[in-house]
Scaffold this motif. Sequence first.
Motif, PDB file in Angstrom:
ATOM      1  N   THR A  33      -4.420  -4.954   3.206  1.00  0.00           N
ATOM      2  CA  THR A  33      -4.929  -3.705   3.764  1.00  0.00           C
ATOM      3  C   THR A  33      -5.304  -3.868   5.228  1.00  0.00           C
ATOM      4  N   THR A  34      -5.987  -4.960   5.568  1.00  0.00           N
ATOM      5  CA  THR A  34      -6.369  -5.162   6.963  1.00  0.00           C
ATOM      6  C   THR A  34      -5.147  -5.449   7.827  1.00  0.00           C
ATOM      7  N   PHE A  35      -4.183  -6.186   7.298  1.00  0.00           N
ATOM      8  CA  PHE A  35      -2.958  -6.439   8.052  1.00  0.00           C
ATOM      9  C   PHE A  35      -2.215  -5.126   8.304  1.00  0.00           C
ATOM     10  N   ARG A  36      -2.126  -4.288   7.291  1.00  0.00           N
ATOM     11  CA  ARG A  36      -1.441  -2.994   7.440  1.00  0.00           C
ATOM     12  C   ARG A  36      -2.154  -2.138   8.486  1.00  0.00           C
ATOM     13  N   PHE A  37      -3.483  -2.164   8.470  1.00  0.00           N
ATOM     14  CA  PHE A  37      -4.252  -1.397   9.447  1.00  0.00           C
ATOM     15  C   PHE A  37      -3.994  -1.928  10.861  1.00  0.00           C
ATOM     16  N   SER A  83       7.996  11.733  21.362  1.00  0.00           N
ATOM     17  CA  SER A  83       7.024  12.453  20.534  1.00  0.00           C
ATOM     18  C   SER A  83       7.181  12.197  19.034  1.00  0.00           C
ATOM     19  N   PRO A  84       8.397  12.156  18.488  1.00  0.00           N
ATOM     20  CA  PRO A  84       8.509  11.839  17.057  1.00  0.00           C
ATOM     21  C   PRO A  84       7.910  10.476  16.708  1.00  0.00           C
ATOM     22  N   LEU A  85       8.045   9.530  17.610  1.00  0.00           N
ATOM     23  CA  LEU A  85       7.442   8.213  17.396  1.00  0.00           C
ATOM     24  C   LEU A  85       5.923   8.316  17.345  1.00  0.00           C
ATOM     25  N   LEU A  86       5.348   9.137  18.212  1.00  0.00           N
ATOM     26  CA  LEU A  86       3.893   9.368  18.177  1.00  0.00           C
ATOM     27  C   LEU A  86       3.476   9.994  16.852  1.00  0.00           C
ATOM     28  N   LEU A  87       4.245  10.962  16.381  1.00  0.00           N
ATOM     29  CA  LEU A  87       3.908  11.633  15.127  1.00  0.00           C
ATOM     30  C   LEU A  87       3.919  10.645  13.963  1.00  0.00           C
ATOM     31  N   VAL A  88       4.972   9.863  13.858  1.00  0.00           N
ATOM     32  CA  VAL A  88       5.113   8.927  12.742  1.00  0.00           C
ATOM     33  C   VAL A  88       4.032   7.847  12.802  1.00  0.00           C
ATOM     34  N   SER A  89       3.801   7.282  13.990  1.00  0.00           N
ATOM     35  CA  SER A  89       2.814   6.208  14.082  1.00  0.00           C
ATOM     36  C   SER A  89       1.392   6.732  13.902  1.00  0.00           C
ATOM     37  N   SER A  90       1.124   7.975  14.279  1.00  0.00           N
ATOM     38  CA  SER A  90      -0.194   8.576  14.040  1.00  0.00           C
ATOM     39  C   SER A  90      -0.458   8.718  12.548  1.00  0.00           C
ATOM     40  N   ILE A  91       0.529   9.210  11.839  1.00  0.00           N
ATOM     41  CA  ILE A  91       0.383   9.373  10.385  1.00  0.00           C
ATOM     42  C   ILE A  91       0.247   8.010   9.709  1.00  0.00           C
ATOM     43  N   TYR A  92       1.017   7.032  10.175  1.00  0.00           N
ATOM     44  CA  TYR A  92       0.916   5.673   9.634  1.00  0.00           C
ATOM     45  C   TYR A  92      -0.488   5.108   9.843  1.00  0.00           C
ATOM     46  N   LEU A  93      -1.072   5.340  11.019  1.00  0.00           N
ATOM     47  CA  LEU A  93      -2.432   4.861  11.272  1.00  0.00           C
ATOM     48  C   LEU A  93      -3.430   5.560  10.361  1.00  0.00           C
ATOM     49  N   TRP A  94      -3.283   6.861  10.156  1.00  0.00           N
ATOM     50  CA  TRP A  94      -4.173   7.577   9.236  1.00  0.00           C
ATOM     51  C   TRP A  94      -4.097   7.004   7.829  1.00  0.00           C
ATOM     52  N   VAL A  95      -2.882   6.785   7.355  1.00  0.00           N
ATOM     53  CA  VAL A  95      -2.696   6.247   5.999  1.00  0.00           C
ATOM     54  C   VAL A  95      -3.304   4.852   5.895  1.00  0.00           C
ATOM     55  N   ALA A  96      -3.072   4.029   6.897  1.00  0.00           N
ATOM     56  CA  ALA A  96      -3.615   2.669   6.887  1.00  0.00           C
ATOM     57  C   ALA A  96      -5.141   2.690   6.963  1.00  0.00           C
ATOM     58  N   ALA A  97      -5.698   3.592   7.765  1.00  0.00           N
ATOM     59  CA  ALA A  97      -7.154   3.705   7.873  1.00  0.00           C
ATOM     60  C   ALA A  97      -7.759   4.167   6.548  1.00  0.00           C
ATOM     61  N   ARG A  98      -7.080   5.079   5.903  1.00  0.00           N
ATOM     62  CA  ARG A  98      -7.554   5.545   4.596  1.00  0.00           C
ATOM     63  C   ARG A  98      -7.542   4.405   3.575  1.00  0.00           C
ATOM     64  N   LEU A 157      -7.771   1.202   4.273  1.00  0.00           N
ATOM     65  CA  LEU A 157      -8.833   0.270   4.662  1.00  0.00           C
ATOM     66  C   LEU A 157     -10.191   0.792   4.226  1.00  0.00           C
ATOM     67  N   ARG A 158     -10.417   2.082   4.397  1.00  0.00           N
ATOM     68  CA  ARG A 158     -11.675   2.688   3.971  1.00  0.00           C
ATOM     69  C   ARG A 158     -11.852   2.563   2.468  1.00  0.00           C
ATOM     70  N   ARG A 159     -10.805   2.841   1.736  1.00  0.00           N
ATOM     71  CA  ARG A 159     -10.853   2.751   0.275  1.00  0.00           C
ATOM     72  C   ARG A 159     -11.156   1.314  -0.161  1.00  0.00           C
ATOM     73  N   THR A 160     -10.511   0.340   0.454  1.00  0.00           N
ATOM     74  CA  THR A 160     -10.739  -1.066   0.121  1.00  0.00           C
ATOM     75  C   THR A 160     -12.166  -1.477   0.455  1.00  0.00           C
ATOM     76  N   ALA A 161     -12.681  -0.999   1.603  1.00  0.00           N
ATOM     77  CA  ALA A 161     -14.049  -1.330   1.997  1.00  0.00           C
ATOM     78  C   ALA A 161     -15.055  -0.767   0.998  1.00  0.00           C
ATOM     79  N   VAL A 162     -14.833   0.444   0.536  1.00  0.00           N
ATOM     80  CA  VAL A 162     -15.731   1.062  -0.447  1.00  0.00           C
ATOM     81  C   VAL A 162     -15.666   0.301  -1.767  1.00  0.00           C
ATOM     82  N   GLN A 163     -14.472  -0.071  -2.188  1.00  0.00           N
ATOM     83  CA  GLN A 163     -14.324  -0.823  -3.441  1.00  0.00           C
ATOM     84  C   GLN A 163     -15.011  -2.182  -3.341  1.00  0.00           C
ATOM     85  N   THR A 164     -14.874  -2.845  -2.212  1.00  0.00           N
ATOM     86  CA  THR A 164     -15.504  -4.134  -2.019  1.00  0.00           C
ATOM     87  C   THR A 164     -17.019  -3.999  -2.049  1.00  0.00           C
ATOM     88  N   GLU A 165     -17.534  -2.949  -1.404  1.00  0.00           N
ATOM     89  CA  GLU A 165     -18.970  -2.684  -1.420  1.00  0.00           C
ATOM     90  C   GLU A 165     -19.497  -2.505  -2.843  1.00  0.00           C
TER      91      GLU A 165
END
Length: 151
Positions: free
Chosen positions: A6-10, A121-136, A138-146
């Motif tokens: 998860t952290t590597f993906r983020f 611009s399409p590259l920005l769109l795809v990488s923005s969505i990828y960052l959102w998914v990866a952040a989500r 990471l957040r989910r993993t952090a909550v589970q670890t907690e």
Amino acid sequence: MAVWNTTFRFGAAWVALSLSVAIHVVDEALNGFLEVYNPIATAIRKRLPFLPMPTFTFGVWLAGLKLGVCLLLAVSVLAFRGPRWLIPLSYALGFLMLVNGLIHLSGTVYLRRPMPGVYSSPLLLVSSIYLWVAARGLRRTAVQTERGIPG
């Protein structure tokens, strides 16, 4: 093992968006972005004087964007460690870059000619969505670890 993935993906998503921004800056610089932006900013300032729309010289504009890209890439070292405080920043950055890409695409449709920056611009769109998914993730993993839930 799941936390590492998860952290590597983020971190990879952060780097992908940072490099997409760098490519976007090159696209804008090579295709005359300021020739389009500065007149629009001046017109907006005349109609809405309370809205801070700066105009730029090429050197100042490019230097600021270079600094921004360098900062994004410097933070990528931290992104691979997956600190929780970086999650909200990644949502904000992803949102801004998604909107940026959409503005270039919609401007191209509106003006009926390619806007500077539209090709990346399409590259920005795809990488923005990828960052959102990866952040989500990471957040989910952090909550589970907690909570002590195994990944």
